[in-house]
Design a protein around this motif. Structure first.
Motif: not given
Lengths: 447, 334
Positions: A218-223, A226-230, A246-249, A255-263
């Protein structure tokens, strides 16, 4: 500046302690403040940042100072290691079921890029793994979503399973797996509709699809923007469905893509792929250790090498490397390189992967589009053999002739000549860097 | 007149249904963000440095943005000192006031710049991929149609698979004409056609869709400039609005988007979508603080009617209605 990257931001404080023999607790504190702000500005969730800063501070002030490193290097090493750790250590691959078909469910918010990613993933599976995927159109809500997947299917010459938008997504998912079994397809990629993680009805629907098809992945696709809500998105989808990756798109954006770290840190599940462009082949395996070092400004050398390997003729590359080092690059080499680079992908993307490239003047906003490349080719082709080998002989009348021959104007010819010189200089610098690397092992370019 | 009273007065001019929409749409932000502030006030009772630090975190966690947060909290510190506020409970209205000041700028017109009767208004929609441009156009078409306007849609996203069909589906649902060409055509050509067609149909409003593009792709931004140029060539003062569509769940990259699109296409306003889904309406504040761009519409739900004109007072009220009511009353009495 508001949009400086994590790498640039971190390089400041790190430089400060670079020359010092000893790092005081105050130094660490100041640096960690910058690290904290940088990570927050990069949209890393504040809770994650808090923990990260705490971990690094403890380790940095703590005992582990090795003989071979200065305390400054030590701190950077710890930041790098912790960041890599946070991003998930090693690269992880897509699941394969013991008995085909492998069922993959794509889930996420609206607009994250699920449908596009489904198409890209199908192509990736066929190209890199020699698999036969079936894409299933289970987004019955967004107008023309099914149509979008069908169009992608046509573009990629890939089968798409659809039953229109009047059927329940659960049935579509079930039937698609049945069809894949019958037709011996080894992957089924189920494109589900985008939904908010708080939408109870639609989340229940995902539960039902999951129960019906027993997905292997089950892959969660994440922009990536995305901000803090990630964190909330990832947490809810994970608690509910037990995502496996997860797939980061849209990582090709600025973007600096901090969402990657959060997720990663809230789900504990690996980021498996990164979407890096609009074209259907712009999907890459996600390399956490490389992403971490990219964030720290060490460049994504490994990615670059890998990219080059699949596309560039090795012998030519060696020859080119020799020329780069000896600095006798000619316009013919340039032309050849250009055509090889064109096959590799957008040049600006390649440049971003090079270590220190974002610090080189003028490199940061480097943009090259395909038309420009065509113009450059035209200019070079209008040069004589001698001019290509020895650009230094260029004079006004030669330039005029070249401009006329290529249908471009003299300014453009001048610009190209200037760029060529700059490039030669840069190559020299870079080959210098590579040499430094061999001697010093994993040395960071800014130290 | 005092701040909260003025706000209350503005609110009283609007229907309850609008007020409720804002309250509903912002319920997530309210419960997480305002809830956190309330908790904080309860926990601390006395305002000290730790208090401000935690407040900083709450604001950052709502995507308000590091720069804006730092300014805001510094401001609060000073103001608290000046007014000699030590009690945490008393700082709550102050926080509300400061945040409201960011949002409510009196001289700003947040309404759509519609041309007088009989003239065509052209609205161009721009933004990165997946923010909801096409959906926003569909909803806006519906609203304008309801107001009795003749609307035409231009299918300018010729790149993404299925985008034209998506807009067509909206056109059919709302009952408006869609001007389109084949996928892959030059979007500028589509725009040219659309303007001609809207003119000859004597339409009031032309809503132009464009393909989503990341703002750091220079060639795609150039394409957008060309699209805009073509429109201007046909109608000199058009497009009358260039609306940048932003996804409310986006983090600090929203600022980069607003800047770059702003430079390339002279953005006149912002549409903030998916605000109902996020607990972090904070990016509105960062945009208001750091950029000179009005937010014109907000998406407060998935329904066709959930695209709302942005009314700053409503937004503040949606977040802090209890404080607003209480303070307005106090001001009334004094």
């Amino acid at each position: 500046m508001a949009f400086e990257g994590l790498a640039e931001r971190l390089q400041g404080p790190m430089k400060k302690i670079k020359g010092k023999g000893k790092v005081s607790e105050d130094d660490v504190k100041e640096m960690m403040r910058e690290v904290r702000l940088a990570l927050l500005e990069a949209d890393v969730n504040f809770k994650v940042v808090k923990q990260f800063v705490k971990d690094v501070r403890e380790r940095a002030v703590g005992q582990e100072v090795m003989d071979s490193l200065t305390p400054g290097q030590q701190v950077i090493k710890v930041v790098n290691e912790e960041l890599t750790q946070l991003m998930g250590g090693e690269q992880s691959k897509i699941a394969t079921a013991q008995k085909p078909p492998t069922v993959v469910m794509m889930v996420g918010l609206q607009g994250a890029g699920k449908t596009t990613t489904t198409g890209k993933l199908a192509l990736h599976l066929r190209k890199q793994h020699n698999r036969k995927p079936l894409m299933a159109a289970a987004d019955v809500y967004r107008p023309a979503a099914i149509n979008q997947l069908e169009t992608l299917g046509k573009q990629l010459d890939m089968p798409v399973f659809s039953m229109g938008d009047q059927v329940s997504p659960v049935d579509i998912a079930k039937k698609s797996v049945e069809q894949a079994k019958e037709e011996h397809q080894d992957y089924v990629l189920i494109d589900t509709a985008g939904r908010l993680q708080v939408d109870e009805d639609l989340m229940t629907e995902l539960d039902e699809i999951k129960a019906a098809v027993q997905p292997d992945e089950i892959l969660l696709v994440v922009d990536a923007m995305t901000g803090q809500d990630a964190v909330n998105v990832a947490e809810t989808f994970h608690e509910r469905l037990g995502i496996t990756g997860v797939v980061m798109t849209k990582l090709d954006g600025d973007t600096r893509g901090g969402a990657a770290i959060s997720v990663k840190s809230v789900t504990g599940q690996p980021i498996k792929f990164a979407g890096t462009g609009e074209k259907t082949d712009a999907l890459e395996p996600f390399h956490p250790e490389r992403m971490a070092s990219r964030i720290l400004g060490m460049g994504d050398v490994l990615s670059l090498i890998e990219k080059a390997q699949t596309n560039v003729d090795e012998e030519r590359a060696k020859e080119l490397e020799r020329k780069m080092k000896t600095n006798d690059l000619t316009f013919d080499d340039f032309l050849e390189q250009l055509s090889q680079v064109k096959d590799m992908g957008p040049i600006d993307e390649l440049m971003q992967m090079m270590p220190g490239a974002n610090k080189m003047k003028g490199m940061k906003n480097l943009q090259v589009d395909d038309k420009q490349i065509a113009h450059i080719e035209a200019i070079v082709r209008s040069m004589t053999k001698e001019e290509r080998d020895h650009p230094s002989i260029m004079n006004a009348s030669r330039k005029r002739r070249i401009a006329k021959g290529s249908g471009r104007n003299i300014q453009e010819v001048n610009r190209l000549l200037k760029q060529f010189e700059d490039m030669k200089k840069m190559m020299k610098q870079m080959s210098g860097m590579q040499k430094g690397k061999k001697k010093g092992g994993m040395k960071m370019p800014f130290m | 007149m005092s701040f909260f009273k003025k706000m209350k007065e503005k609110l009283s001019t609007q229907t309850d249904s609008v007020t409720d929409k804002f309250k509903d749409g912002l319920s997530k932000t309210r419960s997480s963000f305002v809830g956190a502030v309330n908790e904080l006030v309860k926990d601390y009772r006395i305002v000290d440095e730790d208090f401000f630090e935690e407040l900083e975190e709450i604001l950052i966690s709502a995507d308000v943005g590091v720069n804006t947060v730092m300014e805001l909290v510094d401001d609060l510190r000073e103001e608290a000192k000046r007014r000699n506020i030590k009690d945490a409970e008393n700082i709550r209205p102050l926080i509300t006031e400061k945040l409201s000041e960011l949002l409510v700028k009196s001289d700003e017109d947040t309404r759509l710049n519609l041309q007088p009767e009989g003239e065509l208004t052209v609205v161009l929609f721009v933004g990165v991929n997946g923010v909801g441009k096409t959906t926003t156009i569909g909803k806006m078409a519906h609203q304008l149609q309801q107001e009795g306007k003749k609307v035409v849609l231009a299918a300018g996203d010729t790149f993404r698979a299925g985008a034209i069909e998506q807009l067509e589906a909206w056109g059919a649902r709302v009952g408006v004409d869609v001007v389109k060409q084949q996928a892959g055509t030059d979007p500028a050509a589509v725009m040219y056609d659309a303007v001609q067609s809207a003119k000859s149909k004597k339409a009031d409003v032309l809503l132009c869709d464009t393909a989503g593009r990341l703002q750091n792709k220079v060639n795609l931004m150039n394409e957008l400039e060309k699209v805009k140029r073509v429109i201007t060539r046909e109608i000199p003062d058009a497009p009358h609005e260039v609306l940048l569509v932003l996804d409310a769940t986006t983090g600090q990259n929203a600022m980069s988007q607003a800047k770059t699109f702003g430079e390339a296409t002279k953005v006149t306003g912002i549409v903030l979508t998916k605000l109902d889904g996020t607990a972090k309406g904070g990016i509105v504040m960062a945009i208001r603080n750091e950029l000179d761009l009005p937010v014109k519409y907000v998406g407060l739900g998935e329904g066709v009617d959930d695209l709302q004109e942005f009314i700053p007072e409503q937004y503040v009220n949606g977040l802090f209605s209890d404080v607003v009511d209480q303070k307005a009353e106090e001001e009334q009495r004094s």
